[in-house]
Design an enzyme around this catalytic site. Structure first.
Site, PDB file in Angstrom:
ATOM      1  CG  HIS A 155      -0.523  -0.013   2.636  1.00  0.00           C
ATOM      2  ND1 HIS A 155      -0.083   1.054   3.278  1.00  0.00           N
ATOM      3  CD2 HIS A 155       0.119  -0.781   3.412  1.00  0.00           C
ATOM      4  CE1 HIS A 155       0.403   1.021   4.465  1.00  0.00           C
ATOM      5  NE2 HIS A 155       0.412  -0.301   4.427  1.00  0.00           N
ATOM      6  CG  ASP A 177      -2.774   4.056   2.859  1.00  0.00           C
ATOM      7  OD1 ASP A 177      -2.219   3.275   2.205  1.00  0.00           O
ATOM      8  OD2 ASP A 177      -3.434   4.210   3.828  1.00  0.00           O
ATOM      9  CG  ASP A 234       2.851   0.375   7.534  1.00  0.00           C
ATOM     10  OD1 ASP A 234       2.386  -0.241   6.439  1.00  0.00           O
ATOM     11  OD2 ASP A 234       1.974   0.898   8.459  1.00  0.00           O
ATOM     12  CD  GLU A 267      -2.863  -1.252   5.609  1.00  0.00           C
ATOM     13  OE1 GLU A 267      -3.441  -2.193   6.333  1.00  0.00           O
ATOM     14  OE2 GLU A 267      -2.482  -0.637   6.040  1.00  0.00           O
ATOM     15  CD  GLU A 268      -1.290   2.487   7.716  1.00  0.00           C
ATOM     16  OE1 GLU A 268      -2.134   1.905   8.535  1.00  0.00           O
ATOM     17  OE2 GLU A 268      -0.220   1.941   7.199  1.00  0.00           O
ATOM     18  CG  ASP A 308       1.519  -3.874   5.509  1.00  0.00           C
ATOM     19  OD1 ASP A 308       2.477  -3.317   5.820  1.00  0.00           O
ATOM     20  OD2 ASP A 308       0.299  -3.414   5.405  1.00  0.00           O
ATOM     21  CG  HIS A 341       1.164   2.687  12.328  1.00  0.00           C
ATOM     22  ND1 HIS A 341      -0.129   2.783  12.298  1.00  0.00           N
ATOM     23  CD2 HIS A 341       1.564   2.130  11.124  1.00  0.00           C
ATOM     24  CE1 HIS A 341      -0.616   2.406  11.474  1.00  0.00           C
ATOM     25  NE2 HIS A 341       0.399   1.715  10.836  1.00  0.00           N
TER      26      HIS A 341
HETATM   27 ZN   LIG Z   1       0.712  -1.364   6.534  1.00  0.00          ZN
END
Ligand SMILES: [Zn+2]
Length: 410
Positions: free
Chosen positions: A95, A97, A128, A162-163, A190, A384
């Protein structure tokens, strides 16, 4: 020299390319509108230009309309590397984003300008999910460099959103396109362990419930005049949690913990003062069930058990699902698991094992539709967090695994 050897050597020397691509991608904060951003468009446009400059030109768009972002669309992009055969295609999905940077003071640098420290690339999104994206691209470049045709078509899929729930990403593609076939296999880089050892094949069925209990309010000095909804809920919460051992007794060593979990979590406020017996009380619970327990059968069992509490306290209890997601597991014997294990052994010299997790990954969307799909990569899982990083050595190792898979006949 054998072509596979040449590819692996090419990947070994790709440090600068990896840093260049990570730097480019990180410089576009692809944040969802829900989190105050303008989506992935500019990042994906820059990626496309970079790919074309590096000779990867078969790129198609399957964009999801979204009026909230300035380009009006959320980009979903498929890169095709045509194989000798066009069936049993290998998809690697990443992903584009990212989540917001969070508190800037906790970062060593501007999170959208990468910092390279030895083997580590630091920046928002570098792990990520740019690590997965970059490792799949490096594998494709290695094939291209030596004019190697993969055994089966290879598809690199770069999805949006995705987030915050995949509504404009994989979920949109599954609902609005016919891109995928049931003999395809999917790898989602991921998530994973730092030693490459865990291949996620299954997740628990997840359901969040809201429990609303109605009794009768009264003064706390005369509790017998009322029906204490809070007290009833306390007992029901304990009963619900105990069902982990009394009702849902199956254990599955694929998962950690190996049991279904029924966990009371959030609590709504009830009465504002201490001397009133509450006539209504609300709590929530997070349920993560082993795949053999469907959400429907789980809720039915819970509703069966609420009756004894209703009788004892004279209350009515309503149980409603506020979110649920269930997907059948990919078999440990599925081709994607077996082939990936072999490639991991070859490149990392480690015996990877299939595992299940607590739930909530994008893999569930594909598994729900019957596609064989694993989540795997080699990473420290700094996603994150401030100072999120990806190791160049992991990106190269994973690129080798992907390159090996791309040329493996099956
Ligand atoms: Zn991810």
């Amino acid at each position: 020299m054998e072509s596979v050897e040449k590819m692996l050597q090419f990947i070994d020397k790709s440090d600068n390319t990896i840093i260049e691509l990570e730097t480019l991608l990180t410089s576009y904060p692809a944040i969802a509108p829900e989190s105050g951003g303008d989506g992935e468009w500019l990042k994906v446009a820059a990626l496309e230009k970079w790919l074309k400059d590096h000779g990867i030109t078969t790129i198609e768009h399957f964009d999801a309309p979204d009026a909230r972002v300035s380009h009006g669309k959320r980009p979903n992009v498929v890169v095709t590397i045509p194989g000798k055969k066009h069936n049993k295609r290998l998809w690697i999905m990443a992903h584009t984003d990212v989540v917001p940077a969070g508190e800037l003071a906790q970062w060593k640098q501007d999170p959208f300008k990468v910092l390279v420290e030895g083997d580590k690339i630091i920046g928002r999104g570098v792990e990520d999910n740019q690590q997965g994206l970059v490792s799949s691209v490096i594998a494709a470049l290695a094939l291209r460099e030596y004019g190697i045709t993969p055994e089966h078509d290879v598809k690199l899929l770069f999805v949006a959103d995705e987030e915050v729930g995949s509504v404009y990403g994989i979920d949109w593609l599954l609902k609005n396109t016919e891109l995928f076939k049931l003999d395809d296999m999917f790898i989602i880089p991921d998530g994973g362990k730092g030693d490459s050892s865990e291949i996620e094949v299954a997740e628990k069925n997840i359901c969040w419930i809201k429990v609303t209990t109605k009794g009768k309010q009264c003064h706390a000095s005369k509790p017998d005049d009322g029906k204490n909804a809070f007290l009833a809920n306390c007992e029901f919460a304990l009963l619900l949690n105990a069902m982990e051992n009394t009702v849902f007794t199956e254990r599955n060593p694929l998962f950690d913990p190996p049991r279904s979990t029924l966990v009371p979590t959030k609590k709504d406020p009830n009465v504002p003062n201490i001397n009133t017996v509450p006539g209504e009380d609300v709590f929530y619970a997070d349920l993560r069930m082993l795949p053999s327990y469907s959400i429907e059968s789980t809720l039915a069992a819970i509703r069966d058990h609420k009756e004894q509490v209703e009788k004892k306290y004279g209350v009515t209890i309503t149980v409603e699902a506020v979110m649920s997601n269930e997907s059948p597991p990919t078999s440990e014997n599925a081709e994607v698991v077996q082939l990936l294990k072999k490639s991991i052994k070859k490149i990392y010299n480690i015996d990877a094992r299939a595992i299940g997790i607590g739930g909530g990954t994008v893999g569930a969307y594909l598994r729900e539709k019957g596609y064989q799909c694993v989540v795997w990569s080699t990473q420290d899982e700094t996603m994150h967090a401030p100072n999120e990083y990806a190791k160049i050595s992991n990106i190269k190792g994973d690129a080798k695994v992907f390159a090996d898979l791309m040329v493996t006949p099956r």
